[in-house]
Design a protein around this motif. Structure first.
Motif, mmCIF file in Angstrom:
data_model
loop_
_atom_site.group_PDB
_atom_site.id
_atom_site.type_symbol
_atom_site.label_atom_id
_atom_site.label_comp_id
_atom_site.label_asym_id
_atom_site.label_seq_id
_atom_site.Cartn_x
_atom_site.Cartn_y
_atom_site.Cartn_z
ATOM 1 N N PRO A 1 8.189 -9.527 -2.912
ATOM 2 C CA PRO A 1 8.625 -10.663 -2.486
ATOM 3 C C PRO A 1 9.844 -10.746 -1.582
ATOM 4 C CG PRO A 1 9.673 -10.261 -4.717
ATOM 5 C CD PRO A 1 8.592 -9.332 -4.466
ATOM 6 N N LYS A 2 10.388 -9.244 -1.211
ATOM 7 C CA LYS A 2 11.439 -9.154 -0.328
ATOM 8 C C LYS A 2 10.982 -8.138 0.693
ATOM 9 C CE LYS A 2 14.932 -10.734 -3.636
ATOM 10 N NZ LYS A 2 15.054 -12.003 -3.022
ATOM 11 N N GLU A 3 10.227 -7.176 0.555
ATOM 12 C CA GLU A 3 9.899 -6.234 1.045
ATOM 13 C C GLU A 3 8.506 -5.949 1.732
ATOM 14 O OE1 GLU A 3 12.253 -4.213 2.408
ATOM 15 O OE2 GLU A 3 13.901 -4.851 1.301
ATOM 16 N N ASP A 4 8.040 -5.465 2.638
ATOM 17 C CA ASP A 4 6.771 -5.274 3.274
ATOM 18 C C ASP A 4 5.969 -4.072 2.443
ATOM 19 O OD1 ASP A 4 7.456 -7.203 5.380
ATOM 20 O OD2 ASP A 4 7.507 -5.691 6.882
ATOM 21 N N TYR A 5 5.792 -4.393 1.330
ATOM 22 C CA TYR A 5 5.143 -3.712 0.284
ATOM 23 C C TYR A 5 3.943 -4.318 -0.406
ATOM 24 C CZ TYR A 5 9.663 -1.089 0.386
ATOM 25 O OH TYR A 5 10.705 -0.307 0.951
ATOM 26 N N VAL A 6 3.013 -3.769 -0.819
ATOM 27 C CA VAL A 6 1.827 -4.303 -1.468
ATOM 28 C C VAL A 6 1.263 -3.228 -2.518
ATOM 29 C CG1 VAL A 6 0.132 -3.233 0.250
ATOM 30 C CG2 VAL A 6 -0.577 -5.208 -1.176
ATOM 31 N N TYR A 7 0.976 -4.081 -3.602
ATOM 32 C CA TYR A 7 0.561 -3.194 -5.078
ATOM 33 C C TYR A 7 -0.856 -3.401 -5.338
ATOM 34 C CZ TYR A 7 5.885 -2.926 -5.100
ATOM 35 O OH TYR A 7 7.176 -2.679 -4.686
ATOM 36 N N THR A 8 -1.629 -2.233 -5.799
ATOM 37 C CA THR A 8 -3.134 -2.537 -5.860
ATOM 38 C C THR A 8 -3.250 -1.857 -7.232
ATOM 39 O OG1 THR A 8 -3.458 -0.519 -4.581
ATOM 40 C CG2 THR A 8 -3.715 -2.576 -3.371
ATOM 41 N N GLY A 9 -4.045 -2.517 -7.955
ATOM 42 C CA GLY A 9 -4.539 -1.900 -9.337
ATOM 43 C C GLY A 9 -6.093 -1.591 -9.337
ATOM 44 N N ASP B 1 1.388 -4.081 12.465
ATOM 45 C CA ASP B 1 0.161 -3.904 13.000
ATOM 46 C C ASP B 1 -0.731 -3.962 11.685
ATOM 47 O OD1 ASP B 1 0.469 -1.463 12.047
ATOM 48 O OD2 ASP B 1 -0.323 -0.448 13.853
ATOM 49 N N GLY B 2 -0.331 -4.044 10.413
ATOM 50 C CA GLY B 2 -1.189 -3.793 9.382
ATOM 51 C C GLY B 2 -1.765 -2.600 8.803
ATOM 52 N N SER B 3 -1.137 -1.551 9.404
ATOM 53 C CA SER B 3 -1.461 -0.266 8.979
ATOM 54 C C SER B 3 -0.635 0.133 7.785
ATOM 55 C CB SER B 3 -1.219 0.859 10.036
ATOM 56 O OG SER B 3 0.281 0.643 10.688
ATOM 57 N N CYS B 4 -1.088 0.892 7.111
ATOM 58 C CA CYS B 4 -0.465 1.267 5.602
ATOM 59 C C CYS B 4 -0.284 2.503 5.526
ATOM 60 C CB CYS B 4 -1.389 0.689 4.503
ATOM 61 S SG CYS B 4 -1.354 -1.184 4.353
ATOM 62 N N GLN B 5 1.163 2.709 4.583
ATOM 63 C CA GLN B 5 1.501 4.171 4.312
ATOM 64 C C GLN B 5 1.705 4.154 2.794
ATOM 65 O OE1 GLN B 5 5.064 4.760 6.473
ATOM 66 N NE2 GLN B 5 3.895 5.355 8.703
ATOM 67 N N HIS B 6 1.210 5.166 2.227
ATOM 68 C CA HIS B 6 1.101 5.181 0.626
ATOM 69 C C HIS B 6 2.739 5.582 0.324
ATOM 70 C CE1 HIS B 6 -2.668 5.244 -0.409
ATOM 71 N NE2 HIS B 6 -2.994 5.697 0.835
ATOM 72 N N MET B 7 3.251 4.764 -0.826
ATOM 73 C CA MET B 7 4.653 4.987 -1.288
ATOM 74 C C MET B 7 4.446 5.706 -2.697
ATOM 75 S SD MET B 7 5.942 1.167 -0.751
ATOM 76 C CE MET B 7 7.342 1.397 -2.127
ATOM 77 N N PHE B 8 3.713 5.310 -3.524
ATOM 78 C CA PHE B 8 3.452 5.992 -4.740
ATOM 79 C C PHE B 8 2.288 5.704 -5.386
ATOM 80 C CE2 PHE B 8 5.785 2.278 -6.367
ATOM 81 C CZ PHE B 8 5.137 1.730 -7.392
ATOM 82 N N ASN B 9 1.916 6.677 -6.277
ATOM 83 C CA ASN B 9 0.593 6.493 -6.965
ATOM 84 C C ASN B 9 0.999 6.921 -8.464
ATOM 85 O OD1 ASN B 9 -2.026 6.402 -8.080
ATOM 86 N ND2 ASN B 9 -2.670 8.171 -6.754
ATOM 87 N N ILE B 10 0.744 6.020 -9.492
ATOM 88 C CA ILE B 10 0.860 6.467 -10.865
ATOM 89 C C ILE B 10 -0.360 5.880 -11.598
ATOM 90 C CG2 ILE B 10 3.238 6.159 -10.780
ATOM 91 C CD1 ILE B 10 3.075 3.579 -12.291
ATOM 92 N N ARG B 11 -0.486 6.590 -12.789
ATOM 93 C CA ARG B 11 -1.645 6.476 -13.571
ATOM 94 C C ARG B 11 -1.411 6.146 -15.216
ATOM 95 N NH1 ARG B 11 -7.287 9.709 -14.150
ATOM 96 N NH2 ARG B 11 -8.492 8.088 -15.074
ATOM 97 N N PRO B 12 -0.856 4.969 -15.453
ATOM 98 C CA PRO B 12 -0.253 4.662 -16.692
ATOM 99 C C PRO B 12 -1.304 4.738 -17.566
ATOM 100 C CG PRO B 12 -0.053 2.716 -15.426
ATOM 101 C CD PRO B 12 -0.687 3.629 -14.557
ATOM 102 N N THR B 13 -2.574 4.543 -17.640
ATOM 103 C CA THR B 13 -3.627 4.476 -18.359
ATOM 104 C C THR B 13 -4.922 4.982 -17.659
ATOM 105 O OG1 THR B 13 -5.074 3.061 -19.764
ATOM 106 C CG2 THR B 13 -3.799 2.090 -17.854
ATOM 107 N N LYS B 14 -5.951 5.613 -18.612
ATOM 108 C CA LYS B 14 -7.076 5.750 -17.860
ATOM 109 C C LYS B 14 -8.323 4.775 -17.847
ATOM 110 C CE LYS B 14 -6.799 10.576 -19.464
ATOM 111 N NZ LYS B 14 -7.296 11.925 -20.108
ATOM 112 N N ARG B 15 -7.712 3.735 -18.417
ATOM 113 C CA ARG B 15 -8.612 2.476 -18.453
ATOM 114 C C ARG B 15 -8.292 1.572 -16.982
ATOM 115 N NH1 ARG B 15 -11.798 1.868 -22.988
ATOM 116 N NH2 ARG B 15 -13.127 0.981 -21.718
ATOM 117 N N SER B 16 -9.076 0.779 -16.684
ATOM 118 C CA SER B 16 -8.847 0.173 -15.654
ATOM 119 C C SER B 16 -7.540 -0.950 -15.530
ATOM 120 C CB SER B 16 -10.108 -0.819 -15.072
ATOM 121 O OG SER B 16 -10.307 -1.878 -16.208
ATOM 122 N N CYS B 17 -6.947 -1.109 -14.244
ATOM 123 C CA CYS B 17 -5.705 -1.902 -14.062
ATOM 124 C C CYS B 17 -6.484 -3.171 -13.966
ATOM 125 C CB CYS B 17 -4.721 -1.287 -13.281
ATOM 126 S SG CYS B 17 -3.500 -2.341 -12.739
#
Length: 383
Positions: free
Chosen positions: A17-25, A39-55
């Motif tokens: 809501p305040k920064e140019d970040y987007v999160y995906t499950g 310009d819509g190009s993206c850079q990775h911030m972090f990648n976590i996997r809290p579960t092996k089942r789908s988010c």
């Protein structure tokens, strides 16, 4: 602008809501955070996997601090939105796999599962503070009405329900009649005085809050496939993501097909949302990419083209409202329709089925009315 490949099927996304970040499950259970540029190009911030089942769902709080993630294994994870660290979790939060999540108030979150159960959560407490069981099939979408502190839920059982979160009772404030079709998505228009619901058969159902929640007041046909996700672009223009892979812009009252905004090929649109500045529309599908579409000037272009023909359905405020199926969008698909049953996805390791949608018979699928009305496909032509 280039699409961002994430390497696996994406089920949901949410913008900071305040920064140019987007999160995906993702199907794999991963949660990937990206920073997007002008310009819509993206850079990775972090990648976590809290579960092996789908988010299956994501929701960030209004301060941009906590990201709530729900998964098929019935777990809720609360993640620091900046660092990606897991700060809390709710194991066995529901008895069935979770399907939807929405942040309502600073200390209230709602979740819905595959069996129609809705729970309200206070982040400061380990157990749910309330539970609703009026639905018997999957919860497909939520809408928060801030003015009345009401939560509206749509379900695969063909009904929607309204819950006043201020009332400490497990019964809903209102529950609609059976709409004889699966309700898959919901969005508010005209200051949330009217509610648009997307259905399995491609009809947009309009509810008028001033006339109650018992039944819809208008129905707008025209989409050749199910309407899996909805988003409001303005007070009277919505974006409809369909299982045929297209995101269409539709003006409501008067009803007019404005054009195709984005295309994910023949892959069903899972979710789409606008960022905090209403400049970028994020959309995800089964093509494993995050698509950011610039919509900042879309309505200005639309205003310049309003001299074209409009299919009017009325504003839904007249007495004796009737279903306006004859004044629909027409066949708004610029490419071949695909079988809705083939658009179902899976979040299991083998067969990839995400939702428990009841399959429609061929007779039911073929009963939709189609017209020869052609939409104005020049809208968004330069995007």
């Amino acid at each position: 602008m280039p699409d961002t490949s994430l390497g696996n099927q994406i089920f949901d996304l949410d913008f900071h809501p305040k920064e140019d970040y987007v999160y995906t499950g993702l199907l794999t259970g991963e949660i990937k955070a990206l920073k997007y540029d002008t310009d819509g190009s993206c850079q990775h911030m972090f990648n976590i996997r809290p579960t092996k089942r789908s988010c299956r769902g994501l929701a960030i709080d209004t301060f941009g601090k906590s990201l709530w993630a729900i998964s098929k294994d019935k777990t809720i994870h609360i993640i620091d939105a900046n660092s990606g660290k897991i700060v809390d979790e709710r194991l066995a939060a529901h008895e069935s796999p979770l399907n939807r999540v929405i942040h309502l108030l600073p200390n209230m979150v709602a979740t819905g599962d595959d069996d129609g159960v809705i729970k309200l959560w206070d982040p400061r407490q380990s157990d749910a503070i309330r539970e609703y069981t009026q639905h018997f099939d999957f919860i497909s979408d939520f809408l928060w009405l801030e003015d009345k502190r009401q939560l509206v839920a749509t379900s695969g059982d063909g009904t929607l329900s309204v819950m006043d979160v201020r009332i400490n009772k497990p019964e809903p404030l209102a529950h609609s009649e059976d709409q004889e079709d699966e309700l898959l998505s919901i969005v508010g228009i005209k200051g949330n005085t009217k509610i648009v619901v997307g259905t399995q058969l491609g009809i947009l159902s309009i509810f008028n809050r001033n006339k109650g929640w018992g039944d819809c007041v208008d129905r707008i046909p025209g989409h050749p496939s199910s309407i899996d996700t909805l988003c409001a672009l303005s007070g009277d223009v919505i974006l409809a993501g369909s299982s045929d892979g297209l995101i269409r812009a539709v003006q409501i009252f008067p009803t007019k097909f404005l054009g195709v905004l984005a295309d994910h090929g023949e892959f069903p649109i899972e979710r789409m949302k606008l960022d905090r500045n209403a400049k970028w529309l994020g959309s995800v599908s089964h093509d494993e990419v995050l698509k950011l579409t610039d919509v900042e000037d879309a309505l200005e272009e639309s205003d310049n083209e309003k001299t074209g023909d409009e299919a009017k359905t009325g504003d839904g405020d007249s007495d004796g409202e009737a279903e306006t199926e004859e004044a629909g969008l027409g066949d708004v698909s610029p490419k071949k329709q695909i079988n809705d049953d083939e658009s179902d996805v899976s979040d299991s390791d083998g067969d990839r089925k995400k939702k428990k949608r009841r399959k429609k018979s061929k007779e039911a699928m073929g009963s939709r009315k189609k017209t020869d009305t052609a939409g104005d496909k020049s809208f968004f032509a330069d995007l």
